[in-house]
Design an enzyme around this catalytic site. Sequence first.
Site, short mmCIF file in Angstrom:
data_model
loop_
_atom_site.label_atom_id
_atom_site.label_comp_id
_atom_site.label_asym_id
_atom_site.label_seq_id
_atom_site.Cartn_x
_atom_site.Cartn_y
_atom_site.Cartn_z
N LYS A 265 0.82 -1.22 0.00
CA LYS A 265 0.00 0.00 0.00
C LYS A 265 0.85 1.27 0.00
O LYS A 265 2.05 1.23 0.24
CB LYS A 265 -0.97 -0.02 1.19
CG LYS A 265 -2.15 -0.96 0.93
CD LYS A 265 -3.18 -0.95 2.03
CE LYS A 265 -4.30 -1.95 1.68
NZ LYS A 265 -5.28 -2.07 2.76
N ARG B 231 -3.04 -9.81 5.95
CA ARG B 231 -3.51 -10.01 4.57
C ARG B 231 -2.44 -9.48 3.62
O ARG B 231 -2.17 -8.27 3.62
CB ARG B 231 -4.83 -9.27 4.40
CG ARG B 231 -5.46 -9.35 3.03
CD ARG B 231 -6.74 -8.50 2.99
NE ARG B 231 -7.31 -8.46 1.66
CZ ARG B 231 -6.89 -7.65 0.70
NH1 ARG B 231 -5.90 -6.82 0.92
NH2 ARG B 231 -7.47 -7.67 -0.50
C1 7PM Z 1 -6.24 -2.39 -5.74
C2 7PM Z 1 -5.61 -1.63 -4.78
C3 7PM Z 1 -7.05 -3.41 -5.37
C4 7PM Z 1 -5.81 -1.90 -3.43
C5 7PM Z 1 -7.25 -3.69 -4.04
C6 7PM Z 1 -6.65 -2.91 -3.06
C7 7PM Z 1 -7.98 -4.61 2.57
C8 7PM Z 1 -9.03 -5.47 2.26
C9 7PM Z 1 -8.30 -4.54 0.43
C10 7PM Z 1 -7.59 -4.47 3.94
C11 7PM Z 1 -9.33 -6.05 4.47
C12 7PM Z 1 -5.48 -3.93 -1.26
C13 7PM Z 1 -6.76 -3.20 -1.58
N1 7PM Z 1 -7.52 -4.06 1.41
N2 7PM Z 1 -9.70 -6.19 3.19
N3 7PM Z 1 -9.22 -5.42 0.92
N4 7PM Z 1 -8.31 -5.21 4.84
N5 7PM Z 1 -9.96 -6.75 5.42
O1 7PM Z 1 -4.46 -3.20 -1.12
O2 7PM Z 1 -6.70 -3.71 4.32
O3 7PM Z 1 -5.43 -5.14 -1.26
S1 7PM Z 1 -8.21 -4.16 -1.23
#
Ligand code: 7PM
Length: 276
Positions: A219, A253
């Site tokens: 991130k 995650r």
């Molecule tokens: C593109 C950029 C696609 C960023 C998806 C994302 C989280 C999550 C996501 C989190 C929980 C990513 C995000 N982030 N679910 N889903 N916690 N519980 O960086 O931080 O994966 S999507």
Amino acid sequence: MWFKDKFIDLSQPRVMGILNVTPDSFSDGGSFSGIDNALRQTELMLQEGADFIDVGGESTRPGAEYVSLQQELDRVIPVIESIKQRFDTVVSVDTSKAQVMSDAVNAGAGLINDVRALQEEGALEAAVLAQVPVCLMHMQGQPRQMQQNPMYDMVTEDVLVFLRQRIAKCESAGISLDKIIVDPGFGFGKSLEHNYQLLAELLQFKALEVPVLVGMSRKSMLGKLLNRDIEQRLAGGIAVATIAVQQGANIVRVHDVKETVDAVKVVAALNAYRKK
Ligand code: 7PM
């Protein structure tokens, strides 16, 4: 905690592998279909020690547009079915839509991971009926504008208050505390400073008395701090995952399962000796 058919002991830190099934993640240039690609990625992450596979069909990336119900169902349901046919693992479904939750759990998903904490129409009811654990995440705003100018009085306190309210809503709707996981939602309507303040104060989330999940993998809290592109954020990701587990996170995650599993094992070993 029971995830449908499978029990996972959360007294040890666990790793959730991210499986993106958004269209851009299918463009690997090869002759594999979306499902074959997803299965290969899943097999690799399981070999590397993932305890959960998180399947998400809605891109919640900052600035992203809303995905239609049919699009999300088409992306996610066949993948969950195929994974459950071939592998003995807990599949988590990353969605905010009630219909996707119900269909995914029918297809074998053992955890509902909702970045909108079951606030969408029908989601709470769908989760109650599904009878699987839920992960309630905090987000300020919506993906398309959430990173524009996030503001809090006290970020940790504000996020704790929100999660406490959502836990209470879930409990009164019929989801017991032993089926609830919380997540401060790193990067979801938070500045760089908000993200690091939350990480520093992560231990406070233990007061909610439910397991804590965190997602910081690749991130911008790493990219901005380190001035690194997406593919250069692994070392930073290991560092924050290690710190999070040290600060009481039960599930991390991540994209980089192998490296994170090693890092998390080091923390677990250290803590085992500390108790003696
Ligand atoms: C593109 C950029 C696609 C960023 C998806 C994302 C989280 C999550 C996501 C989190 C929980 C990513 C995000 N982030 N679910 N889903 N916690 N519980 O960086 O931080 O994966 S999507």
